[in-house]
Design an enzyme around this catalytic site. Structure first.
Site, short mmCIF file in Angstrom:
data_model
loop_
_atom_site.label_atom_id
_atom_site.label_comp_id
_atom_site.label_asym_id
_atom_site.label_seq_id
_atom_site.Cartn_x
_atom_site.Cartn_y
_atom_site.Cartn_z
N HIS A 66 37.63 -17.95 3.13
CA HIS A 66 38.33 -18.15 1.85
C HIS A 66 38.95 -19.54 1.75
O HIS A 66 39.10 -20.08 0.67
CB HIS A 66 39.39 -17.06 1.64
CG HIS A 66 38.80 -15.76 1.21
ND1 HIS A 66 39.39 -14.93 0.29
CD2 HIS A 66 37.65 -15.13 1.55
CE1 HIS A 66 38.63 -13.86 0.10
NE2 HIS A 66 37.57 -13.95 0.87
N ASP A 67 39.31 -20.13 2.90
CA ASP A 67 39.82 -21.50 2.83
C ASP A 67 38.68 -22.47 2.53
O ASP A 67 38.76 -23.30 1.62
CB ASP A 67 40.52 -21.89 4.14
CG ASP A 67 41.11 -23.30 4.05
OD1 ASP A 67 41.67 -23.62 2.98
OD2 ASP A 67 41.01 -24.06 5.01
N GLY A 72 37.14 -26.92 -0.02
CA GLY A 72 36.74 -27.28 1.34
C GLY A 72 37.73 -26.77 2.38
O GLY A 72 38.79 -26.23 2.04
#
Ligand code: HEM
Length: 344
Positions: A66-67, A72
């Protein structure tokens, strides 16, 4: 341009472009930067926490995904504030933030202003995979932290569980990852849980979802009874092999080949012509899964990274160093999902 001017110009061009070439991810980035062994420090803290909580691996593997898919791999997911990524619906159940803070606090004491929150996510995820019977893979480091974090970007970039295989491949392609990477990374669903709201439509659809094994459907109906309003609080394992909960292995692929996938997209990759062959191969070969999953996580960890002079090294993973300078860039936008199957 005479020869001397041409030569000087050439040298200047090389010098100008040098930092850009040099500034990239690499193995052992912190070796000469900190007096302490950064990777060992991360590993020790993760080990201690993993001993107490075997679900940590699921939390971190999902956190890295999810990050990296939003702005990015720059720890933008960790930023606190109104309308930041972590407030977005798809991130509502993301866990593991306290562990990243714990690691950061110790690293700031021993090697201040040097280790990025983005690298901590990637190193800690690698370690918890290794402690959960997966194979240890080498990670590259040198990421810098970002300052842009918008809920709308999370909604626009994180796929919905009902997405089609074709559309999902497109979403991964937009991040520089191919269909093979997608199938390997969806192997992350060998651990962790999903809440009823993410799969119950498969249980009560009319006609019934024939791609789900009937005994599994009956079991899941007990966990997620039909409701006329509101959603169920229940959860079920993404990998339906009960002997393999929180263990990083290839049993997820075996389960989906038996129609025992929980999420619609998980089930679809088992038999779609674009992905079925690889799913079959991985279901038969745990060693191949170990090696290739690690390589795919490394590739995921390189998506949209900030390096060199880009971004910053946050002092506190929850806040940018200079909120006044960053506030204009965290303002929510009205970006809408452009690919069918993305969360609304
Ligand atoms: C098309 C792509 C994907 C979709 C639609 C998707 C969707 C989901 C959903 C709906 C959940 C359940 C959340 C909840 O109910 O709380 C989940 C959990 C999870 N996902 Fe994914 N996912 C995708 C790709 C990935 C990838 C690439 C990874 C890792 C590399 C990953 C790792 C995980 C993990 C580990 C969990 C369990 C989290 C926990 O138990 O805390 N997912 N995913």
């Amino acid at each position: 341009m005479n020869t001397v001017t041409g030569f000087t110009f050439g040298v200047m061009l090389i010098l100008i472009s040098f930092p850009a070439c040099y500034a990239q991810l690499r193995n052992g980035f912190y070796t000469d930067i900190c007096k302490i062994n950064v990777e060992e420090t991360v590993q020790r803290i993760v080990f201690e926490r993993n001993q107490k909580d075997s679900t940590l691996v699921a939390a971190l593997v999902r956190m890295q995904f999810h990050d990296c898919f939003v702005e990015g791999c720059d720890a933008s997911l960790l930023l606190k504030g109104d309308d930041t990524e972590k407030t977005a619906g798809p991130n509502g159940s993301v866990r593991g933030y306290e562990l990243i803070d714990e690691i950061k606090t110790e690293l700031e004491q021993k090697c201040p202003d040097k280790v990025s929150c983005a690298d901590i996510i990637v190193m800690a995820t690698r370690d918890t995979v290794a402690f959960s019977r997966g194979r240890r893979y080498e990670v590259e480091t040198g990421r810098r932290d970002g300052s842009i974090s918008r809920a709308s970007d999370a909604i626009a970039n994180l796929p919905s569980p009902s997405i089609s295989v074709f559309d999902s491949i497109e979403v991964f392609k937009a991040k520089g990852l191919n269909a093979t990477d997608m199938v390997l990374l969806l192997g992350g669903h060998t651990i962790g849980k999903a809440s009823c709201g993410n799969f119950e439509s498969r249980l009560y659809s009319s006609p019934p979802d024939s791609s789900m094994d009937r005994s599994l459907a009956e079991k899941l109906k007990m966990i997620c009874p039909k409701k006329t309003e509101g959603s169920n609080a229940g959860q079920a394992d993404l990998d339906q092999n009960s002997a393999s909960t929180n263990i990083v292995d290839n049993s997820f692929y075996q389960q989906i080949r038996m129609n025992r996938g929980l999420l619609s997209i998980d089930q679809k990759i088992a038999f779609d012509m674009l992905t079925a062959e690889l799913v079959k191969t991985l279901s038969n070969d745990n060693v191949q899964f170990f090696t290739r999953f690690g390589a795919a996580m490394v590739k995921l960890g390189a998506v949209g990274v900030k390096v060199g002079n880009e971004g910053e090294i946050r002092k506190d993973c929850k806040f940018v160093n200079n909120p006044a300078a960053a506030s204009s860039s965290t303002t929510p936008t009205t970006t809408q999902p452009s690919i069918p199957g993305m969360l609304p």
